[in-house]
Design an enzyme around this catalytic site. Structure first.
Site, PDB file in Angstrom:
ATOM      1  N   ASN A  10       0.700  -1.353   0.181  1.00 10.49           N
ATOM      2  CA  ASN A  10       0.219  -0.058   0.058  1.00 10.49           C
ATOM      3  C   ASN A  10       0.913   1.046  -0.115  1.00 10.49           C
ATOM      4  O   ASN A  10       1.557   1.503   0.467  1.00 10.49           O
ATOM      5  CB  ASN A  10      -1.066   0.012   1.299  1.00 10.49           C
ATOM      6  CG  ASN A  10      -2.082   0.780   1.306  1.00 10.49           C
ATOM      7  OD1 ASN A  10      -1.851   2.101   0.668  1.00 10.49           O
ATOM      8  ND2 ASN A  10      -2.837   0.934   2.196  1.00 10.49           N
ATOM      9  N   ARG A  91      -2.413  -2.189  -3.392  1.00 13.32           N
ATOM     10  CA  ARG A  91      -3.649  -0.865  -3.659  1.00 13.32           C
ATOM     11  C   ARG A  91      -3.592  -0.083  -4.588  1.00 13.32           C
ATOM     12  O   ARG A  91      -1.942   0.119  -4.953  1.00 13.32           O
ATOM     13  CB  ARG A  91      -3.734  -0.014  -2.240  1.00 13.32           C
ATOM     14  CG  ARG A  91      -4.567   0.667  -2.229  1.00 13.32           C
ATOM     15  CD  ARG A  91      -4.442   1.964  -1.224  1.00 13.32           C
ATOM     16  NE  ARG A  91      -5.445   2.602  -1.027  1.00 13.32           N
ATOM     17  CZ  ARG A  91      -5.266   3.799  -0.598  1.00 13.32           C
ATOM     18  NH1 ARG A  91      -4.382   3.687  -0.177  1.00 13.32           N
ATOM     19  NH2 ARG A  91      -6.062   5.106  -0.317  1.00 13.32           N
ATOM     20  N   HIS A 179     -10.319   6.037  -1.787  1.00 13.62           N
ATOM     21  CA  HIS A 179     -11.683   5.693  -0.378  1.00 13.62           C
ATOM     22  C   HIS A 179     -11.897   4.336  -0.503  1.00 13.62           C
ATOM     23  O   HIS A 179     -12.978   3.842   0.602  1.00 13.62           O
ATOM     24  CB  HIS A 179     -12.319   6.506   0.872  1.00 13.62           C
ATOM     25  CG  HIS A 179     -11.005   6.940   1.002  1.00 13.62           C
ATOM     26  ND1 HIS A 179     -11.140   8.541   1.268  1.00 13.62           N
ATOM     27  CD2 HIS A 179      -9.684   7.452   1.806  1.00 13.62           C
ATOM     28  CE1 HIS A 179     -10.417   9.477   1.721  1.00 13.62           C
ATOM     29  NE2 HIS A 179      -9.373   8.040   2.096  1.00 13.62           N
ATOM     30  N   ARG A 235      -5.588  19.640   1.328  1.00 16.51           N
ATOM     31  CA  ARG A 235      -6.568  19.309  -0.263  1.00 16.51           C
ATOM     32  C   ARG A 235      -7.207  20.846   0.122  1.00 16.51           C
ATOM     33  O   ARG A 235      -8.287  20.485   1.197  1.00 16.51           O
ATOM     34  CB  ARG A 235      -6.609  18.278  -0.291  1.00 16.51           C
ATOM     35  CG  ARG A 235      -5.364  17.174  -0.882  1.00 16.51           C
ATOM     36  CD  ARG A 235      -6.236  16.049  -0.344  1.00 16.51           C
ATOM     37  NE  ARG A 235      -5.304  15.319  -0.214  1.00 16.51           N
ATOM     38  CZ  ARG A 235      -5.141  13.399  -0.303  1.00 16.51           C
ATOM     39  NH1 ARG A 235      -6.842  13.000  -0.778  1.00 16.51           N
ATOM     40  NH2 ARG A 235      -4.598  12.512   0.097  1.00 16.51           N
ATOM     41  N   GLU A 384      -8.618  -1.748   5.516  1.00 20.36           N
ATOM     42  CA  GLU A 384      -8.119  -2.071   4.423  1.00 20.36           C
ATOM     43  C   GLU A 384      -6.962  -3.259   4.001  1.00 20.36           C
ATOM     44  O   GLU A 384      -7.236  -3.705   2.994  1.00 20.36           O
ATOM     45  CB  GLU A 384      -7.453  -0.459   3.819  1.00 20.36           C
ATOM     46  CG  GLU A 384      -8.275   0.051   4.129  1.00 20.36           C
ATOM     47  CD  GLU A 384      -7.822   1.946   4.226  1.00 20.36           C
ATOM     48  OE1 GLU A 384      -6.951   1.889   4.858  1.00 20.36           O
ATOM     49  OE2 GLU A 384      -7.878   2.874   3.117  1.00 20.36           O
TER      50      GLU A 384
END
Ligand code: AMP
Length: 398
Positions: A10, A91, A179, A235, A384
């Site tokens: 990941n 990922r 996500h 962001r 995840e």
């Protein structure tokens, strides 16, 4: 007994995280996890710890490049001291308009994903590099791409279509949503009692929120890139396009080269804005909470903006779902920042969202809504890597 060691890779813009699971017969056991942080610096961190949290590796090497970073990981995994993986799950944040399914990685697939790097410029280049290196350094082991966009494949066209001229839409400019692996892991943890009308707020350094009906994504805040949607650590989130044009014109005064000016605009939008831009202090919620305690007004405004934006988004998703059964908070802030959860929900009583202050005083898995709250409010950490392992096991069997 579990029998298949599966490696999960990941990668982020400045880190590579990994974990090794044993999977089989429905069981998933995490053997170890680790990371290389600080890529591009002399102050890297490389650690591996086992399932009992015992540090197997704890180093502070210089990590000038992603090549050095991935070599550290590969050397440790190939040292013979750790179980050799039989499959690797990567990922992948965005596969673009053509790569929509989780699947086995081939050199052609990597080229295809790379051709849409511009859609997730902070994430795709390093993921592409690591996929190529993993094929080279672990020959004969199947590698699989597990996409953050996969969960959002059920978005209706009214959500995916951007209101722009068709020529740009045809280039793949649309809402993808991100996500997704985190959202899938929340649904997985809620099974078999997945509510019909569910909102999940993934609030971490990157933040997004999704409206989910019967386990399928109906709408999600991030758009073409992970910079869209709600304000996050660095962001902007969604913003009046006129603001971007204004900033671009300002940048262009000192940077006549259009490509360079666009790069600078991208840095403003994705690395210098959000909580960091407003607070002029930090993108990290813990720092901001400390600063607020000390009376810092800009930190207060940044966090107010964050909570206010999320509350508005929750309101619009309640309208889209035509009601709500459950609200779930996840991600580093969602799991740990008690005050953000309280502040987001403070004005949502009219929507049936009532948080109990005592129940909310927790970190990690919990129901935090009041006993009489029409909507159940929960905190659930994302899993995840486990989700990636689940996809790899399924794909190995196909
Ligand atoms: P993530 O990207 O999911 O790792 O989340 C990172 C964010 O979670 C950062 O803004 C952290 O400040 C925030 N966070 C982590 N732990 C805590 C905590 N105990 N209290 C408040 N915020 C936290």
């Amino acid at each position: 007994m579990p029998s298949l060691p599966i490696l999960v890779l990941n990668s982020g813009s400045s880190s590579i995280k990994f974990s090794l699971y044993e999977a089989g017969n429905g069981e998933r056991v995490r053997l170890l996890e680790g990371a290389v942080d600080g890529i591009g610096t002399d102050l890297g961190k490389f650690w591996i710890k086992d399932a009992a949290d015992k540090k197997l590796v704890d180093q502070t090497p210089a990590v000038p490049s992603r090549a050095v970073a991935f070599k550290l990981v590969a050397d440790a995994l190939k040292s013979g001291e750790l179980p050799a993986p039989v499959a690797i799950g990567h990922r992948v944040v965005c596969g673009g308009p053509t790569v929509r399914e989780n699947q086995r990685i081939t050199p052609a697939l990597i080229d295809e994903i790379e051709s849409y790097s511009a859609l997730a410029p902070l994430h795709t280049p390093i993921a592409v590099y690591i996929m190529r290196e993993a094929l080279r350094l672990f020959p004969g082991i199947p590698n699989f791409a597990v996409l953050d966009t996969y969960f959002h494949r059920t978005l209706p066209e009214v959500a995916t279509r951007m209101p722009i001229p068709a020529e740009y839409a045809a280039m793949g400019v649309r809402r993808y949503g991100y996500h997704g692996i985190s959202y899938e892991s929340i649904i997985y943890q809620l099974q078999p009692n997945v509510p019909e009308k569910l909102i999940v707020a993934h609030l971490g350094n990157g933040a997004s929120i999704s409206a989910i009906r019967n386990g399928q994504c109906l709408d999600t805040s991030m758009g073409l890139t992970p910079s869209g949607g709600i304000i996050s650590g660095t962001r902007t989130g969604d913003i009046d396009p006129g603001v971007l044009i204004f900033i671009l014109k300002k940048i262009a005064e000192g940077t006549p080269n259009a490509a360079e000016a666009a790069e600078k605009l991208e840095t403003v939008v994705s690395k210098k804005s959000g909580l960091l831009g407003v607070s002029e202090l930090s993108n990290d919620m813990r720092d901001l909470r400390e600063a607020i305690e000390a009376g810092n007004e800009k930190a207060r405004l940044a966090v107010d903006k964050f909570c206010w934006t999320i509350a508005r988004w929750i309101g619009s998703y309640v309208a889209e779902l035509n009601g709500l059964d459950m609200l779930v908070f996840t991600g580093g802030i969602g799991e740990n920042d008690i005050r953000s959860r309280a502040e987001i929900c403070a004005g949502l009583g009219a929507l049936g969202i009532v948080v109990d202050a005592k129940r909310n005083n927790v970190r990690g898995t919990a129901v935090i809504s009041a006993a009489n709250s029409p909507v159940t409010v929960r905190v659930i950490p994302p899993l995840e890597d486990l989700m990636i392992v689940n996809h790899v096991v399924r794909l190995l069997g196909e």
